[in-house]
Enzyme design. Structure first.
Site, PDB file in Angstrom:
ATOM      1  N   PRO A 121       0.869  -1.176   0.054  1.00  0.00           N
ATOM      2  CA  PRO A 121       0.042  -0.144  -0.156  1.00  0.00           C
ATOM      3  C   PRO A 121       0.847   1.375   0.126  1.00  0.00           C
ATOM      4  CG  PRO A 121      -0.065  -0.782   2.201  1.00  0.00           C
ATOM      5  CD  PRO A 121       0.927  -1.968   1.254  1.00  0.00           C
ATOM      6  N   ASP A 178      -1.928   2.720   2.633  1.00  0.00           N
ATOM      7  CA  ASP A 178      -1.199   2.707   4.014  1.00  0.00           C
ATOM      8  C   ASP A 178      -1.635   4.104   4.743  1.00  0.00           C
ATOM      9  OD1 ASP A 178       0.537   2.091   5.873  1.00  0.00           O
ATOM     10  OD2 ASP A 178       2.296   2.910   4.973  1.00  0.00           O
ATOM     11  N   TRP A 206       4.514  -0.648  10.570  1.00  0.00           N
ATOM     12  CA  TRP A 206       4.909  -1.649   9.766  1.00  0.00           C
ATOM     13  C   TRP A 206       4.214  -2.856   9.762  1.00  0.00           C
ATOM     14  CZ3 TRP A 206       7.067  -0.904   5.420  1.00  0.00           C
ATOM     15  CH2 TRP A 206       7.968   0.374   5.341  1.00  0.00           C
ATOM     16  N   GLN A 220      12.476  -1.426   0.788  1.00  0.00           N
ATOM     17  CA  GLN A 220      11.352  -2.185   1.521  1.00  0.00           C
ATOM     18  C   GLN A 220      11.862  -3.573   2.404  1.00  0.00           C
ATOM     19  OE1 GLN A 220       8.417  -1.220   2.528  1.00  0.00           O
ATOM     20  NE2 GLN A 220       8.698   0.826   1.418  1.00  0.00           N
ATOM     21  N   TRP A 233       8.558  -3.835   4.422  1.00  0.00           N
ATOM     22  CA  TRP A 233       7.140  -4.443   4.238  1.00  0.00           C
ATOM     23  C   TRP A 233       7.753  -6.147   4.140  1.00  0.00           C
ATOM     24  CZ3 TRP A 233       4.489  -5.733  -0.789  1.00  0.00           C
ATOM     25  CH2 TRP A 233       2.941  -6.102  -0.445  1.00  0.00           C
ATOM     26  N   LYS A 278      20.319  11.140  -6.302  1.00  0.00           N
ATOM     27  CA  LYS A 278      18.959  10.911  -5.790  1.00  0.00           C
ATOM     28  C   LYS A 278      18.119  12.115  -6.137  1.00  0.00           C
ATOM     29  CE  LYS A 278      16.888   8.856  -1.581  1.00  0.00           C
ATOM     30  NZ  LYS A 278      16.838   8.614  -0.268  1.00  0.00           N
ATOM     31  N   LYS A 302      13.029  16.868  -4.202  1.00  0.00           N
ATOM     32  CA  LYS A 302      12.306  18.157  -4.263  1.00  0.00           C
ATOM     33  C   LYS A 302      13.232  19.504  -4.076  1.00  0.00           C
ATOM     34  CE  LYS A 302       7.760  16.310  -3.414  1.00  0.00           C
ATOM     35  NZ  LYS A 302       6.735  16.131  -2.337  1.00  0.00           N
TER      36      LYS A 302
END
Length: 1120
Positions: A52, A91, A596, A632, A636, A669, A672
């Site tokens: 999610p 999520d 988590w 993750q 996850w 990377k 913004k």
RNA sequence: AGUCUCGUAGCUCAGUUGGUUAGAGUACUACACUGAUAAUGUAGGGGUCCCCGGUUCAAAUCCGGGCGGGACUACCA
């Protein structure tokens, strides 16, 4: 452009955004996604779990990456006949949402409960978390990600939380849930623990100056063998272990000293600089120079000036850290002793280095995570002589009630403390502890030390590491099973599973579930105040029944339990008071759980299992496939695995792909802040979702980081989509012109010409390749194979060489064969590429099958093409490969001699070694001849020596046999002369004279290449050689003129914007030479250019000059 | 600091169980081609295969040690 009845849709320009919005509309109108699931009803299901996303932030281009992978696998499996349900999810809990709300409202956590009620706060969170849902939904649509967004699971809903509670209760019942201590960053000023996330916020680490101290720990007499050895060296004098600290306030809580096993230590006799008393100290050899100057070694102790400088010293002994583990020492500041466990012992710590300090680390288990770990491993107890306000407890008599950090005092308090101390300056606890040590001959050195230290982002005051109560899941108990089951999971890439994930599992620590926050799943545990009784609630029903018990017992008043007001979040759950079996009130443990756990619980909670949907759950657990970013792995991927193993003794997923990051084109990377983030909407609008997806998949393996470069996208568009589209457009124009019908009987493959059978063979090879790549979760390989086929085989060879068959061929069967072959190839390509490029492939497919607007046909509803091995003719593929090579060679010769391809040449000579080679070329010779515009091929099998040859050893074969003699043999082979080579070719063997042996060389152990043919124009490559006859006869020259003329006329037709089928007439102003030259080719010219006649005339209306090689003519063409 | 990962042409990437002139695409240059034309063909330049050792007849490939980029995790006495 509308579909016209029974025609192939014609479209010259490729416009991705039009195609994609059109296809989207068709999908919506015909519910194609739902259909793709419905048509597989009753088939095997392929289970996919959606990790999610959180909709509280804008989606980025990296989301397109992750979702492309998920989508393409699901689409592929769907084509393969599986039913693939894709339930979406959101999520919705977690710290980022809380922070966002606080920012929005301009409040801090302190204000919760005062300026804003918890209920209002959580209401804000609930709204905030779905802030960008529409943007996400839009992206999902536009990028062509098929996922069910109508019935997503949402982690804040009661049903979801209830499922989590039931999981927690199961863990509780299995004794996997316990309350324990953990050293955590803690802000006494704010009175709360901090997450590592909060510590990583910018500005948290600040450079501060603290007083550091090197303390002297006196070694105590013991049975330890090293004690007597060292004692001997000091002649029975005391000796001390030196340990450095930047937090002297932790020294009263010291319970151990840690050394490095492999570090070398010294026992040194010297003088304490403060008390001037001779002392024997132990410290790391590498760090001796930090404390004592080499020039003072072995100086006379009597010359010491009692000034703390130039301390004389003498090295008494050297030993390894491992030698002194177990030594006992006297407690430095004996205010209290640990109640449990051993203490005041030297232990080994793997984190000890000789970069700083003394190479010996002071261990205060309560105030350092490493300290606690190493202490527990060694059975060492702990002392926590500081309270939660950061103040010394009463037992520390000298400093009772004083905060350990100066910064915790307000100016006023500091002033008071100063008065109390009776000095003109306030001295911190650290400073006074050091003074105390100095006077007691327990300090060897002290100085101001500047280091970076974490601060609480809310109060700006330094944090402490402090033991806090937490609820843990005892994952360590299931570690072995987790490791074992992990080995059955197919990880892509393998290394993430074995390496990163495997390592993580090997070094598991218990999962700290507790979070002291507001917006999240509450821990469903109620406890009596004394902690003696507790209950873990596993369902709403259980809560309600416990609640009525409590009400009956009178510990709990009325509470609204109506469906619409029931909210399993704070503050509701905190208002619930339950009653224990002994009649005591139980209150909820105030923690929320780690988010988590929310996401790791999704296999069960998304279906509200075990309360509902048992059937659905059973058939959708475990997942066949999941995919997320590599970040993750410990998120996850881990929580899914941990919960499944502990509660169901099963993996949660069988295949998992972890994709890399999307970086900017310079490998940085995206962020913004740096302004280098790529907006997925802009990219998709401009280049199309297909090109974006294709670029991401084909450019690098999904698990490698992707350097996202718009130029790469443009390339994909040009090389793949434009080429494919042109190929289709070419097909459509002529198929419509020729009224090609799909209903026509298929011409049997074996009756089709070589080139058709070749492209079909390539096509079936491609199906095999793509299928196995997708099966192996290697989409990059699939994409690259498709791309190569479309470009190199289909477009640049098949269509190029077959062009004439489509617009002029006397043999209607041949024409139909060509259409059918190209149609099959394009249709198959549309299927093969559809998982990666869902829009264009569907547009192409629908165009090819002449689907009308009202027709719901879709490539995504088809079955994946089946590779028919009987259609694969590797021999033919090899032949065509030769044709391509030879053509390329001949073209390079033409180029070298500046002879344009339109000028026909008489002959090309190709030397061959045997009849097998000749056959291979002969099979494709017509293709070669027409491609390079040459009349005949002549094969030469040379034995006469005209053809000079070169021989090269096959290292791979020979190396194995000859080993060390390889070098010599290689030289000998290179020196073979023409006669030798001839001998080898005809006799198949040759005796090679090496220094100490003779070796019988076999023909297959070398490669023979033609190098040159005397008197010919020659080129060679990869074992093939061509020789070109460039003599131009009168006839060839004339044909050259004719071809040149055809070209000029065609170009002119195009400039005049004539239709492909328009007929014309050609008038050329009288020109003797040209007329004579072109005479024989009049029919050919007319035929090629769709001219009714070609006339030489004395007058022309419009005078336009054309160059025909060395001639110049005036010509006019007119549409009839 | 630990774990993982990547490092080959200006850029994006291939490179089989080690096998000798290290490839492709792209970009650049030049010349061609042109009823598919935002395409195509041919040629050219462009390489310290991150570095240093080792194994081997032979290393981009295998081993050891470094260096650099990135991610994650933990933390600094």
């Amino acid at each position: 452009m509308a579909y016209s009845e029974k025609n192939f849709r014609e479209s010259k320009q490729l416009s991705p955004s039009h195609i994609e919005s059109e296809i989207l509309q068709i999908w919506n109108q015909h519910q194609t996604f739902e259909q793709s699931i419905a048509i597989r009803e009753g088939k095997n299901n392929f289970v996919f779990y959606e990790g999610p996303p959180s909709a509280n932030g804008m989606p980025g281009i990296h989301h397109v990456m992750a979702r492309t992978i998920k989508d393409l696998v699901c689409r592929y499996k769907s084509l393969k006949g599986f039913q693939v349900e894709r339930k979406g999810g959101w999520d919705t809990h977690g710290l980022p949402i809380e922070l966002q709300v606080e920012k929005k409202l301009g409040i801090t956590k302190k204000d919760i409960g005062s300026k804003i009620s918890i209920a209002e706060y959580n209401k804000e969170c609930r709204e905030e978390v779905m802030k960008f849902k529409n943007v996400w939904d839009d992206l999902t649509q536009k990028m062509g990600y098929w996922v069910d967004l109508n019935n997503p699971y949402v982690t804040f809903e009661n049903y979801y939380i209830e499922s989590i509670w039931s999981l927690l209760k199961k863990l509780y019942q299995k004794d996997y849930l316990y309350k324990g201590l953990r050293i955590q960053p803690f802000s006494p000023a704010a009175g709360t623990g901090l997450s590592s996330h909060e510590l990583n916020m910018p500005g948290c680490y600040k450079n501060v100056k603290d007083v550091s101290a090197v303390a002297q720990f006196k070694v105590k007499e013991s049975e330890h063998p090293q004690f007597s050895l060292l004692s001997e060296k000091t002649n029975g004098e005391d000796f001390y272990i030196l340990a450095w600290t930047t937090t002297p306030w932790t020294l009263p809580s010291n319970t151990a000293l840690a050394i490095g096993n492999k570090i070398n230590y010294l026992l040194v006799k010297t003088i304490n600089p403060y008390t001037h008393i001779p002392v024997n100290i132990i410290l790391a050899k590498d760090l001796l120079g930090k404390y004592l100057k080499a020039e003072n070694e072995n100086k006379d102790f009597s010359l010491y000036q009692n000034d703390g400088k130039n301390l004389p010293y003498q090295i008494l002994s050297e030993f390894r850290g491992s030698d002194i583990t177990g030594l006992l020492y006297e407690q430095l500041l004996p205010y209290a002793q640990p109640e449990e466990g051993d203490a005041f012992r030297v232990i080994a710590g793997d984190f000890v280095t000789t970069e700083d300090g003394t190479g010996i680390v002071h261990i205060a288990p309560s105030f350092g995570a490493d300290d606690m770990r190493v202490a527990q491993e060694n059975g060492i107890g702990s002392l926590t002589l500081v309270d939660r306000q950061g103040k010394f407890i009463d037992i520390v008599t000298d400093f009772a009630g004083e905060p350990v950090k100066e910064a915790y005092l307000s100016d006023e308090e500091k002033e008071q403390a100063k008065q109390k101390q009776g000095r003109d300056k306030y001295l911190s606890v650290d400073e006074r502890i050091v003074i105390k040590l100095k006077t007691e001959n327990k300090c060897f050195k002290s100085e101001k030390y500047e280091h970076s230290y974490p601060h609480c982002w809310r109060t700006d005051k330094p944090i402490l590491y402090y033991p806090l109560d937490s609820w843990f899941i005892r994952v360590t108990a299931a570690k072995e099973r987790m490791v074992e089951l992990n080995k059955t999971i197919n990880w892509k890439p393998k290394s993430t599973g074995e390496g990163r994930f495997g390592q993580w599992l090997e070094n598991l620590v218990d999962w700290n579930l507790s979070r002291s926050r507001y917006w999240g799943t509450p821990l469903p545990i109620w406890r009596t105040e004394d902690g003696e009784e507790e209950i873990c609630i596993g369902s709403i029903a259980e809560l309600k029944s416990e609640l009525s018990k409590a009400q009956a017992a009178g510990v709990m008043g009325d509470i609204d339990l109506s469906e619409k007001n029931l909210d399993l979040h704070k503050p509701f759950v905190d208002d619930v008071i339950l009653v224990s079996s002994k009649g005591k009130a139980m209150r909820r443990e105030s923690d929320l759980i780690d988010v988590w756990f929310d996401s790791g619980a999704m296999p069960y909670a998304q279906w509200h299992y075990p309360f509902e949907n048992e059937e659905i759950f059973k058939k959708s657990f475990p997942a066949d496939f999941i995919a997320e970013g590599v970040d993750q792995t410990r998120g996850w991927f881990y929580t899914l695995h941990a919960i499944a193993v502990m509660l169901y003794d099963s993996v949660a997923y069988k295949n998992v792909m972890s994709n890399g990051l999307v970086l900017d084109k310079n490998g940085n990377k995206m962020s913004k802040r740096l302004g280098n983030a790529v907006d997925p909407f802009i990219t998709i609008n401009k280049y199309g979702a297909d090109a974006t997806r294709w670029y991401m998949i084909s450019n690098s393996q999904p698990w490698d980081n992707l350097k996202f470069d718009i130029e790469g996208l443009e390339e994909v568009q040009r090389k793949l989509f434009s080429t494919l589209h042109n190929t289709y457009a070419f097909f459509a124009i002529y198929a419509n012109l020729d009224q090609f019908k799909l209903s026509q009987d298929q011409i049997p493959i074996h009756q089709r010409p070589e080139i058709d059978r070749w492209i079909i063979s390539c096509l079936h090879s491609l199906i095999q390749e793509v299928e196995s790549a997708f099966d192996d979760y290697e989409p990059t390989k699939a994409a690259r194979a498709i791309q190569e086929f479309v470009n190199d085989q289909l477009s640049n060879w098949y269509v190029r060489l077959s062009r004439r068959r489509f617009w002029k061929t006397e043999d209607p069967q041949d024409k139909i064969a060509a259409y059918q072959t190209l149609h099959t190839a394009l249709t198959t390509i549309s299927q093969l590429m559809s998982p990666i490029a869902p829009f264009y492939s569907d547009w192409l497919y629908r165009s090819l099958i002449q689907a009308q607007d009202n027709n719901s046909a879709s490539v995504h509803l088809t079955d994946f093409p089946i590779a028919k091995t009987e259609r694969i003719d590797k021999d033919l593929e090899a032949k065509m490969n030769i044709a391509q090579q030879l053509s390329s060679l001949i073209l390079s010769l033409r180029k070298r001699e500046n002879i344009k391809v339109r000028q026909p040449l008489a002959k090309v000579l190709i030397p061959i070694i045997d009849s097998q080679q000749e056959e291979m070329v002969a099979a494709v010779q017509n293709l070669i001849l027409s491609e390079v515009n040459i009349k005949t091929i002549e094969f030469v099998r040379d034995t006469t020596g005209i053809v000079s040859k070169k021989v090269k050893p096959n290292f791979k074969l020979l190396g194995k046999k000859l080993g060390a003699k390889m070098k010599e043999a290689s030289n000998a082979i290179l020196e073979m002369n023409a006669e030798d080579i001839n001998h080898l070719e005809t006799q198949k063997t040759f005796d090679l004279q090496l220094s100490d042996i003779n070796y019988t060389l076999l023909l297959e152990e070398v490669e023979i290449q033609t190098e040159d043919i005397a008197g010919w124009l020659v080129a060679s490559d990869k074992g093939w050689t061509v020789a070109l006859d460039i003599t131009l006869t009168e006839e060839l020259k004339n044909e050259g003129y004719a071809r040149e003329l055809v070209n000029k006329i065609q170009t002119q037709r195009k400039e005049n914007d004539y239709q492909v089928s328009d007929r014309i007439e050609i008038k050329i102003l009288n020109h003797n030479i040209a007329e004579k030259a072109l005479k024989a080719f009049t029919d050919y010219i007319c035929n090629e250019t769709l001219a009714d006649n070609l006339l030489f005339v004395s007058h022309i209306d419009e005078l336009k000059t054309y160059e025909l090689n060395d001639l110049e003519i005036i010509m006019e063409i007119k549409k009839k």
